[in-house]
Each structure stands twice: as structure tokens, then as C-alpha cells.
Design an enzyme around this catalytic site. Sequence first.
Site, PDB file in Angstrom:
ATOM      1  N   GLY A  29       3.463   0.160   4.851  1.00  0.00           N
ATOM      2  CA  GLY A  29       4.499   0.490   5.839  1.00  0.00           C
ATOM      3  C   GLY A  29       4.861  -0.703   6.698  1.00  0.00           C
ATOM      4  N   GLU A 103      -3.317   5.912  -0.199  1.00  0.00           N
ATOM      5  CA  GLU A 103      -3.766   5.790   1.198  1.00  0.00           C
ATOM      6  C   GLU A 103      -4.911   6.761   1.478  1.00  0.00           C
ATOM      7  OE1 GLU A 103       0.419   4.349   3.305  1.00  0.00           O
ATOM      8  OE2 GLU A 103      -0.024   6.482   3.222  1.00  0.00           O
TER       9      GLU A 103
HETATM   10  C1  5RP Z   1       3.329   5.164   4.036  1.00  0.00           C
HETATM   11  C2  5RP Z   1       2.794   5.636   5.325  1.00  0.00           C
HETATM   12  C3  5RP Z   1       3.022   4.785   6.517  1.00  0.00           C
HETATM   13  O1  5RP Z   1       1.811   4.488   7.107  1.00  0.00           O
HETATM   14  C4  5RP Z   1       3.880   5.521   7.494  1.00  0.00           C
HETATM   15  O2  5RP Z   1       5.069   5.927   6.839  1.00  0.00           O
HETATM   16  C5  5RP Z   1       4.223   4.669   8.710  1.00  0.00           C
HETATM   17  O3  5RP Z   1       5.081   3.645   8.351  1.00  0.00           O
HETATM   18  P1  5RP Z   1       5.678   2.626   9.391  1.00  0.00           P
HETATM   19  O4  5RP Z   1       4.567   1.729   9.816  1.00  0.00           O
HETATM   20  O5  5RP Z   1       6.747   1.898   8.599  1.00  0.00           O
HETATM   21  O6  5RP Z   1       6.272   3.383  10.536  1.00  0.00           O
HETATM   22  O7  5RP Z   1       2.153   6.651   5.437  1.00  0.00           O
HETATM   23  O8  5RP Z   1       3.091   6.084   3.000  1.00  0.00           O
END
Ligand code: 5RP
Length: 217
Positions: A29, A103
Site C-alpha cells: 500500500g 498480508e
Molecule cells: C492492501 C492493504 C493496505 O494496507 C491498505 O489498503 C492501506 O493502504 P494505504 O496505505 O495505501 O492507505 O490492505 O491490501
Amino acid sequence: MTQNELKKKVAEAALQYVKDIPVIGVGTGSTVNFFIEMLADYKADIEGAVSSSIGTTERLKKVGIPVLDLNAVSDLKIYIDGADEVNPDKKLIKGGGGALTREKIIAEASEKFVCIADETKCVDVLGAFPLPIEVIPMARSFVAREMVKLGGQPVWRENFITDNGNEIIDIRNLNITNPIELEKTINNIPGVVTVGLFALRGADIVLVGKGNEVVTL
Ligand code: 5RP
């Protein structure tokens, strides 16, 4: 501070948690991307990283950090990752970027999960952010119907295939007052690969970028 500045601030705050740790788990992310950029200066201490997505693997390699297969790592001390929503009990919604399955595996395999988030991610009750569910493609409509029975409003993430070759449905309209029970219930639906509720294994520490500072939950 802008949201990106807050993301950078929490990414920087996470560096102290990986000091002197040879192998780390790295999430996916935009917040984690700032962390990976900063890791470049730390790479002398880091032997390698276990990556949660193809995107993260590319970024880690670009800054010269060797990527290790989780199968070859028996002792993973720490996992750093972002979140889409965080509640006061450190239960999370994740998977906005679609990397939820890897994850969740790495979070579960790690001794400590440090979540990095800006204050916009903090909620009292999870569910305003649509809950992602990775599904085996043939089960997509079936799982969607089961989620309607649970009060959700499923939306197919069209033209999106996960790193594992599966599809994602995002469930709107859920008011998740008992995240652990809901995670177990959704895990039991045939065809579900992973639900983006990280409640059974939530974060151990959440670093929240708030105002001008980083607050530790
Ligand atoms: C990806 C995720 C990310 O951790 C989540 O979407 C947060 O993303 P960002 O740091 O871009 O806000 O779960 O699958």
C-alpha cells in the site's frame, strides 16, 4: 499535515521497530511504500524481507533488499503494514489494495504486527470501508449471496485479479460490532479464500499519524 505527510511520518516511526532485526515482513500500500523507500538507508542491517505482494516485491528489490520466501523463514519477528480501517481494539479492515491473503498469512506468521496508519483510518466501529473478500472465481456469486444474508451489499471488484489468481468482492453496508465472530463466519463460507477482517489476529501496535505527531495505540 496532508494525508501523505502523515503516512510518511508513521512510516518513519516504524523504522525503530525493525532496528537490528535481520528479516522483516513487509505489507502493501501507499503507506508501506514510504516505509520501503526509507528502508533503503537501513538495508545494511536487513538481510531480507518477506513480501506480501508482487508490487511490494518489486519495490523491495528496487531498493536492494533481498526478498525471501516465507517457506524459508522459520522465525519472523516483525510485520509492518498499513490498514484501511482501525478500531480502538486494534482490529483492522485490510485489502483495499487487494493483497489481503498474503498480508494475512504474514501477519499470522509474525511475532509482532506493527500497523501504520494516518488518522483518517481510525473508526469506532469497523465497516464504513467496504470489507474486501478474496474468492475463488467460481464461488463469487454464491459468496455474494451469502453476504447479502449477513446484511451486506456486495460489489464485484471488476477487472481485478489478485496475485493469487482470484477475484475480490467488496461488501458495503456492514456495521461490524463483533469482528472476531464475523471473521469466523465469513471464513466458513466455501469459496472464500480470505476476508479482509484482521480481528482474530489484529495488530499488536498501531502507529497513527495524527495532527503533527505519531500516537501509539
Ligand atoms: C492492501 C492493504 C493496505 O494496507 C491498505 O489498503 C492501506 O493502504 P494505504 O496505505 O495505501 O492507505 O490492505 O491490501
